[in-house]
Design a protein around this motif. Structure first.
Motif, PDB file in Angstrom:
ATOM      1  N   CYS A 185      64.333 -17.053  34.247  1.00 34.63           N
ATOM      2  CA  CYS A 185      64.817 -18.397  33.906  1.00 34.63           C
ATOM      3  C   CYS A 185      65.813 -18.878  34.961  1.00 34.63           C
ATOM      4  O   CYS A 185      66.362 -18.074  35.711  1.00 34.63           O
ATOM      5  CB  CYS A 185      65.509 -18.386  32.536  1.00 34.63           C
ATOM      6  SG  CYS A 185      64.453 -17.914  31.158  1.00 34.63           S
ATOM      7  N   TYR A 186      66.025 -20.180  34.983  1.00 31.45           N
ATOM      8  CA  TYR A 186      66.982 -20.784  35.904  1.00 31.45           C
ATOM      9  C   TYR A 186      68.007 -21.586  35.122  1.00 31.45           C
ATOM     10  O   TYR A 186      67.671 -22.253  34.141  1.00 31.45           O
ATOM     11  CB  TYR A 186      66.278 -21.743  36.873  1.00 31.45           C
ATOM     12  CG  TYR A 186      65.547 -21.060  37.993  1.00 31.45           C
ATOM     13  CD1 TYR A 186      66.110 -20.955  39.253  1.00 31.45           C
ATOM     14  CD2 TYR A 186      64.288 -20.522  37.785  1.00 31.45           C
ATOM     15  CE1 TYR A 186      65.445 -20.328  40.288  1.00 31.45           C
ATOM     16  CE2 TYR A 186      63.606 -19.896  38.814  1.00 31.45           C
ATOM     17  CZ  TYR A 186      64.185 -19.796  40.063  1.00 31.45           C
ATOM     18  OH  TYR A 186      63.523 -19.182  41.093  1.00 31.45           O
ATOM     19  N   PHE A 187      69.253 -21.528  35.575  1.00 27.35           N
ATOM     20  CA  PHE A 187      70.246 -22.459  35.071  1.00 27.35           C
ATOM     21  C   PHE A 187      69.922 -23.839  35.628  1.00 27.35           C
ATOM     22  O   PHE A 187      69.460 -23.972  36.758  1.00 27.35           O
ATOM     23  CB  PHE A 187      71.652 -22.071  35.521  1.00 27.35           C
ATOM     24  CG  PHE A 187      72.245 -20.901  34.789  1.00 27.35           C
ATOM     25  CD1 PHE A 187      72.078 -20.739  33.431  1.00 27.35           C
ATOM     26  CD2 PHE A 187      73.010 -19.957  35.485  1.00 27.35           C
ATOM     27  CE1 PHE A 187      72.639 -19.673  32.755  1.00 27.35           C
ATOM     28  CE2 PHE A 187      73.578 -18.884  34.817  1.00 27.35           C
ATOM     29  CZ  PHE A 187      73.396 -18.743  33.450  1.00 27.35           C
ATOM     30  N   PHE A 188      70.174 -24.890  34.828  1.00 23.75           N
ATOM     31  CA  PHE A 188      70.095 -26.241  35.359  1.00 23.75           C
ATOM     32  C   PHE A 188      71.349 -26.998  34.969  1.00 23.75           C
ATOM     33  O   PHE A 188      71.989 -26.704  33.971  1.00 23.75           O
ATOM     34  CB  PHE A 188      68.816 -26.967  34.918  1.00 23.75           C
ATOM     35  CG  PHE A 188      68.681 -27.215  33.443  1.00 23.75           C
ATOM     36  CD1 PHE A 188      69.164 -28.383  32.870  1.00 23.75           C
ATOM     37  CD2 PHE A 188      68.041 -26.288  32.627  1.00 23.75           C
ATOM     38  CE1 PHE A 188      69.027 -28.624  31.508  1.00 23.75           C
ATOM     39  CE2 PHE A 188      67.899 -26.526  31.266  1.00 23.75           C
ATOM     40  CZ  PHE A 188      68.394 -27.691  30.705  1.00 23.75           C
ATOM     41  N   ASP A 189      71.701 -27.994  35.809  1.00 27.43           N
ATOM     42  CA  ASP A 189      72.943 -28.730  35.599  1.00 27.43           C
ATOM     43  C   ASP A 189      72.691 -30.032  34.844  1.00 27.43           C
ATOM     44  O   ASP A 189      71.585 -30.289  34.364  1.00 27.43           O
ATOM     45  CB  ASP A 189      73.659 -28.973  36.926  1.00 27.43           C
ATOM     46  CG  ASP A 189      72.914 -29.930  37.849  1.00 27.43           C
ATOM     47  OD1 ASP A 189      71.888 -30.510  37.434  1.00 27.43           O
ATOM     48  OD2 ASP A 189      73.370 -30.107  38.998  1.00 27.43           O
ATOM     49  N   THR A 190      73.723 -30.863  34.738  1.00 29.07           N
ATOM     50  CA  THR A 190      73.622 -32.102  33.966  1.00 29.07           C
ATOM     51  C   THR A 190      72.621 -33.090  34.555  1.00 29.07           C
ATOM     52  O   THR A 190      72.172 -33.992  33.861  1.00 29.07           O
ATOM     53  CB  THR A 190      74.998 -32.796  33.870  1.00 29.07           C
ATOM     54  OG1 THR A 190      75.514 -32.971  35.198  1.00 29.07           O
ATOM     55  CG2 THR A 190      75.968 -31.965  33.047  1.00 29.07           C
ATOM     56  N   ASN A 191      72.265 -32.920  35.820  1.00 33.37           N
ATOM     57  CA  ASN A 191      71.266 -33.779  36.452  1.00 33.37           C
ATOM     58  C   ASN A 191      69.857 -33.199  36.359  1.00 33.37           C
ATOM     59  O   ASN A 191      68.923 -33.759  36.933  1.00 33.37           O
ATOM     60  CB  ASN A 191      71.619 -34.020  37.920  1.00 33.37           C
ATOM     61  CG  ASN A 191      72.926 -34.758  38.076  1.00 33.37           C
ATOM     62  OD1 ASN A 191      73.175 -35.733  37.371  1.00 33.37           O
ATOM     63  ND2 ASN A 191      73.780 -34.294  38.975  1.00 33.37           N
ATOM     64  N   GLY A 192      69.709 -32.068  35.681  1.00 41.13           N
ATOM     65  CA  GLY A 192      68.400 -31.431  35.573  1.00 41.13           C
ATOM     66  C   GLY A 192      68.012 -30.657  36.819  1.00 41.13           C
ATOM     67  O   GLY A 192      66.847 -30.325  37.026  1.00 41.13           O
ATOM     68  N   PHE A 193      68.976 -30.321  37.660  1.00 44.19           N
ATOM     69  CA  PHE A 193      68.720 -29.587  38.894  1.00 44.19           C
ATOM     70  C   PHE A 193      68.726 -28.087  38.607  1.00 44.19           C
ATOM     71  O   PHE A 193      69.737 -27.531  38.168  1.00 44.19           O
ATOM     72  CB  PHE A 193      69.808 -29.937  39.920  1.00 44.19           C
ATOM     73  CG  PHE A 193      69.619 -29.305  41.272  1.00 44.19           C
ATOM     74  CD1 PHE A 193      68.794 -29.897  42.214  1.00 44.19           C
ATOM     75  CD2 PHE A 193      70.269 -28.137  41.596  1.00 44.19           C
ATOM     76  CE1 PHE A 193      68.632 -29.327  43.473  1.00 44.19           C
ATOM     77  CE2 PHE A 193      70.115 -27.553  42.851  1.00 44.19           C
ATOM     78  CZ  PHE A 193      69.288 -28.151  43.788  1.00 44.19           C
ATOM     79  N   ALA A 194      67.585 -27.437  38.824  1.00 46.16           N
ATOM     80  CA  ALA A 194      67.476 -25.981  38.620  1.00 46.16           C
ATOM     81  C   ALA A 194      68.040 -25.296  39.858  1.00 46.16           C
ATOM     82  O   ALA A 194      67.509 -25.463  40.952  1.00 46.16           O
ATOM     83  CB  ALA A 194      66.014 -25.594  38.399  1.00 46.16           C
ATOM     84  N   PHE A 195      69.117 -24.514  39.672  1.00 45.76           N
ATOM     85  CA  PHE A 195      69.834 -24.057  40.860  1.00 45.76           C
ATOM     86  C   PHE A 195      70.039 -22.565  40.994  1.00 45.76           C
ATOM     87  O   PHE A 195      70.362 -22.098  42.080  1.00 45.76           O
ATOM     88  CB  PHE A 195      71.193 -24.764  40.956  1.00 45.76           C
ATOM     89  CG  PHE A 195      72.152 -24.456  39.838  1.00 45.76           C
ATOM     90  CD1 PHE A 195      73.042 -23.397  39.928  1.00 45.76           C
ATOM     91  CD2 PHE A 195      72.179 -25.241  38.697  1.00 45.76           C
ATOM     92  CE1 PHE A 195      73.939 -23.134  38.906  1.00 45.76           C
ATOM     93  CE2 PHE A 195      73.066 -24.994  37.678  1.00 45.76           C
ATOM     94  CZ  PHE A 195      73.949 -23.927  37.777  1.00 45.76           C
ATOM     95  N   ALA A 196      69.894 -21.783  39.952  1.00 48.72           N
ATOM     96  CA  ALA A 196      70.138 -20.348  40.094  1.00 48.72           C
ATOM     97  C   ALA A 196      69.483 -19.589  38.952  1.00 48.72           C
ATOM     98  O   ALA A 196      69.396 -20.096  37.840  1.00 48.72           O
ATOM     99  CB  ALA A 196      71.644 -20.053  40.100  1.00 48.72           C
TER     100      ALA A 196
END
Length: 197
Positions: free
Chosen positions: A55-66
């Motif tokens: 799985c990936y973390f995503f931020d408030t903008n929906g950006f999958a980053f890590a």
């Protein structure tokens, strides 16, 4: 691009001979886990959930980053959604397809906790949202119709006991109608569900 967990980098002069670099990290909202392990009525067991490393973390903008192997996101829910033709694991520079809708989806999931449903998994597919509670209950509605869906469900609060483990699913996909299937029983229809039954 080499450090996708950074949301922004600020560089400024702090004197005649030095500069300062300030990094703003991304805030993990939740985990995105593709759709390979997406819960379905026939495949909805916690033992079959995707692992943190897939799985990936995503931020408030929906950006999958890590990859989500370290730390914890703001919401302890897993989002299952396809990137279409893109393969998993997703390239880290992609925005989730329904990123703009995520705040309302998570708000809906949190509001359901006031009715006893603790949402653990969110599956978005074909314009539909399936919310899975920790007791196995599935709550279905159309993406973007969160307010109407919650209003309809809230109007049946006395007869639909979420969190009891007795309900298989609640279907809120149709305007002014609500369908409930209790485990081991037939489907009950609540017409005009936006009004008090």
């Amino acid at each position: 691009s080499s450090y996708p967990s950074f949301a922004a980098v600020s560089i400024f002069r702090s004197g005649l001979t030095s500069i300062s670099v300030r990094v703003t990290p991304r805030t993990a909202v939740a985990r995105w886990c593709g759709d390979a392990y997406a819960p379905t009525p026939a495949h909805a067991s916690t033992t079959e959930r995707a692992t943190e490393s897939s799985c990936y973390f995503f931020d408030t903008n929906g950006f999958a980053f890590a990859t989500s192997t370290e730390g914890a996101p703001l919401n302890d829910m897993r989002l299952y959604e396809s990137f279409g033709a893109l393969q998993s694991p997703v390239p880290r520079d992609h925005i989730l397809p329904n990123a703009d809708a995520m705040p309302n989806v998570f708000k809906m999931a949190r509001e359901l906790s006031t009715m006893g449903a603790i949402i653990t998994d969110i599956y978005i597919h074909d314009g539909q949202v399936d919310l899975y509670a920790d007791d196995g209950t599935r709550i279905m509605y159309m993406l973007g119709k969160e307010t109407a869906a919650f209003t309809a469900l809230n109007s049946t609060r006395d007869s639909v006991e979420l969190g009891s483990g007795a309900i298989e699913y609640v279907d809120l996909r149709f305007d002014a109608k609500l369908y409930v299937k209790r485990k081991g029983a037939s489907v009950n229809r609540h017409a005009n569900a936006s009004a008090t039954p």
